[in-house]
Write a protein that holds these residues in place. Structure first.
Motif, PDB file in Angstrom:
ATOM      1  N   GLY A   1     -45.905  14.323 -48.263  1.00 56.40           N
ATOM      2  CA  GLY A   1     -44.942  15.222 -48.893  1.00 56.40           C
ATOM      3  C   GLY A   1     -43.692  15.444 -48.064  1.00 56.40           C
TER       4      GLY A   1
ATOM      5  N   GLY B   1     -43.879   8.951 -52.349  1.00 53.23           N
ATOM      6  CA  GLY B   1     -45.126   9.324 -52.999  1.00 53.23           C
ATOM      7  C   GLY B   1     -45.854   8.189 -53.690  1.00 53.23           C
TER       8      GLY B   1
ATOM      9  N   ALA C   1     -45.316  20.941 -57.314  1.00 55.09           N
ATOM     10  CA  ALA C   1     -44.749  20.643 -55.995  1.00 55.09           C
ATOM     11  C   ALA C   1     -43.242  20.396 -56.078  1.00 55.09           C
ATOM     12  CB  ALA C   1     -45.437  19.414 -55.393  1.00 55.09           C
ATOM     13  N   ARG C   2     -42.730  20.161 -57.292  1.00 55.07           N
ATOM     14  CA  ARG C   2     -41.286  19.959 -57.442  1.00 55.07           C
ATOM     15  C   ARG C   2     -40.580  21.295 -57.341  1.00 55.07           C
ATOM     16  NH1 ARG C   2     -42.199  17.081 -63.234  1.00 55.07           N
ATOM     17  NH2 ARG C   2     -43.059  15.106 -62.504  1.00 55.07           N
TER      18      ARG C   2
ATOM     19  N   THR D   1     -44.442  13.179 -58.247  1.00 53.47           N
ATOM     20  CA  THR D   1     -44.759  14.467 -57.649  1.00 53.47           C
ATOM     21  C   THR D   1     -45.369  15.373 -58.715  1.00 53.47           C
ATOM     22  OG1 THR D   1     -42.820  14.175 -56.257  1.00 53.47           O
ATOM     23  CG2 THR D   1     -43.781  16.369 -56.304  1.00 53.47           C
ATOM     24  N   SER D   2     -46.410  16.098 -58.337  1.00 56.64           N
ATOM     25  CA  SER D   2     -47.029  16.989 -59.323  1.00 56.64           C
ATOM     26  C   SER D   2     -46.046  18.117 -59.639  1.00 56.64           C
ATOM     27  CB  SER D   2     -48.335  17.551 -58.775  1.00 56.64           C
ATOM     28  OG  SER D   2     -48.066  18.408 -57.692  1.00 56.64           O
TER      29      SER D   2
ATOM     30  N   GLY E   1     -39.412   9.319 -57.082  1.00 59.76           N
ATOM     31  CA  GLY E   1     -40.340  10.221 -56.407  1.00 59.76           C
ATOM     32  C   GLY E   1     -40.684  11.432 -57.263  1.00 59.76           C
TER      33      GLY E   1
ATOM     34  N   ALA F   1     -38.362  14.705 -54.846  1.00 56.96           N
ATOM     35  CA  ALA F   1     -39.801  14.566 -54.628  1.00 56.96           C
ATOM     36  C   ALA F   1     -40.394  15.825 -54.000  1.00 56.96           C
ATOM     37  CB  ALA F   1     -40.088  13.335 -53.762  1.00 56.96           C
ATOM     38  N   GLY F   2     -39.581  16.896 -53.894  1.00 57.06           N
ATOM     39  CA  GLY F   2     -40.078  18.182 -53.401  1.00 57.06           C
ATOM     40  C   GLY F   2     -40.599  18.161 -51.993  1.00 57.06           C
TER      41      GLY F   2
ATOM     42  N   GLU G   1     -47.633   8.559 -48.631  1.00 53.95           N
ATOM     43  CA  GLU G   1     -47.462   9.191 -49.933  1.00 53.95           C
ATOM     44  C   GLU G   1     -48.179  10.534 -50.045  1.00 53.95           C
ATOM     45  OE1 GLU G   1     -48.909   6.286 -49.408  1.00 53.95           O
ATOM     46  OE2 GLU G   1     -50.814   6.092 -50.508  1.00 53.95           O
TER      47      GLU G   1
END
Lengths: 219, 232
Positions: A77, B130, A108-109, A104-105, A100, A149-150, A74
């Motif tokens: 990335g 993630g 980061a997307r 994801t922050s 996802g 999830a980038g 996780e």
């Protein structure tokens, strides 16, 4: 994108080893079934721990046996497209896609849900359950889920193998567009030469040859 | 069939004991099922055998062991009494404890099967998207094993309703406190002219158990039709 891998792993009486370094946008691990191509993808993804070596993706050290660095899956990335779509059966397509994305922050997307759905042509599937999808639809949703999830790198493990000829073409076009329009680097695994000719990938042979090549390396 | 106040009391006590037993033992059963399905540790075989012990040991022996452990002089009983002021001896809570111990193996079996049926590859997919191991457990593994948890709970409930041997040797047969359905039937059998009472209570217990088993089967089928999981 920089990608550097040097790993060795003993699984039972098999020895899987690969050393490669590339800046190409689409790298293909090519070799017959059972030589450990999927195991190498799993090592990159963090699902399988190499006995020794190191893995660097986009200047980020994911694994290094010497400095004892081993990021959890996780934390890596990466997006992983499996042979089978592996959609979560208890969640609708929308919840699968956002799984996802939500983890994801925001910085980061790089694609919102609507854009991914339009790109893959899956907007009309959002409220469906996974088991009502065809193989091609499920695989497109799985690709969308990974994109949302980038990922810095997409791992694809024979993504066409469970599809018929028409669906293969459909997914191949998607993969080409991911490479050309989205410019996400892809690490692709296949045992089918025609897919590679079509995708014009940088080919990394895996198998008995690859293992003997690695004899030069001292791990 | 009009039930008398006494019969209602017996039924409600049985339900109270069984619901309490299953409610308390479900998390423990799930944890054990998870440990046995996924864990790799020395002594796993022993844990497996211990969990299944109440299934094969004579229930009277289980009740006697509970008596030794949870009695006023027993190590656990003394601890409960001095620290929490709780005593389970000759109380309905003791009957629930006996029922819980007897239901545990059946519940662990049903839950373990459903945990083993979870496709570990889905959990891998969640991790690459993630999810931390805990998030993956809460959002993927636990929902996918829900049909098994529900089936195990209903099965445990049916077993608790029928519990006799361990209960009578642990907390005796006290009207209104520990006299559940099977114990009431046994008591009625000892009384001359109690045949009608026996027949009525027996019918009730058959109906209750049947309802629980049908509910269990329906949960399992529903899970299957939604392709969520496969249990039993």
């Amino acid at each position: 994108m920089s990608f550097e891998i040097k790993v060795e792993k003993r699984l039972g009486d098999r020895r899987i080893a690969l050393a490669h370094r590339s800046d190409s946008g689409l790298i293909a691990l090519f070799g017959s079934s059972g030589v450990g191509k999927t195991s190498i993808l799993n090592m990159v993804a963090g699902l399988l721990r190499p006995d020794n070596g190191h893995i660097i993706v986009a200047d980020r050290l994911l694994f290094d046996s010497e400095s004892r660095i081993d990021l959890a899956p996780e934390q890596r990335g990466l997006g992983y497209i499996f042979q089978d779509a592996r959609l979560f059966p208890h969640k609708r397509v929308r919840a699968n896609l956002l799984y996802g994305f939500d983890l994801t922050s925001p910085d980061a997307r790089w694609m919102p849900l609507g854009e991914v759905c339009a790109f893959l042509g899956i907007t009309h599937l959002l409220d469906r359950w996974p088991h009502t999808l065809s193989g091609g639809e499920a695989q497109r949703v799985a690709i969308g889920r990974a994109l949302l999830a980038g990922p810095r790198l997409l791992l694809m493990d024979e993504p066409l193998s469970s599809l018929d000829a028409a669906r293969r073409e459909e997914i191949l076009i998607v993969i080409e567009r991911i490479r050309d329009e989205l410019r996400v680097p892809i690490l692709y695994v296949t045992h089918d030469r025609s897919e590679l000719d079509r995708l014009a990938a940088e080919i990394v042979p895996v198998g008995a040859d690859a293992i003997s090549q690695c004899a030069d390396f001292h791990f | 069939m009009n039930l008398t106040a006494e019969e209602w009391g017996i039924i409600l006590l049985s339900l109270k004991v069984s619901v309490a037993a299953v409610g308390c033992v479900t998390p423990i059963a799930f944890a054990l099922a998870w440990l046995l399905a996924r864990g790799r540790f020395p002594g796993k075989l022993l844990v497996d055998a211990l969990v299944h012990l109440p299934l094969v040991v004579p229930p009277v022996v289980t009740g006697w062991l509970l008596l030794i452990g949870f009695g006023r002089m027993g190590p656990i009983g003394r601890f409960l009494e001095s620290w929490f002021g709780i005593t389970v001896m000759f109380r309905w809570t003791g009957a629930a404890l006996a029922a819980a111990v007897m239901a545990l193996p059946l519940m662990v079996r049903a839950m373990r099967l459903s945990i083993e049926a979870i496709d570990a590859r889905l959990e891998q997919a969640a991790r690459t998207l993630g999810a931390t191991p805990w998030h993956c457990f809460v959002t993927i593994s636990l929902p996918l094993s829900l049909p098994g948890i529900a089936a195990g709970a209903v099965l445990g409930f049916a077993r608790s309703i029928g519990e006799f041997g361990a209960t009578i040797s642990f907390v005796s047969n006290i009207p209104g406190e520990t006299r559940t359905l099977p114990l009431a039937i046994y008591a009625a059998l000892q009384v001359p002219g109690g045949e009608t009472m026996v027949a009525r209570l027996a019918l009730i217990s058959v109906l209750l158990s049947l309802a629980a088993l049908i509910a269990c089967e329906m949960i399992v089928r529903r899970g299957r039709s939604q392709r969520i999981s496969h249990v039993l």
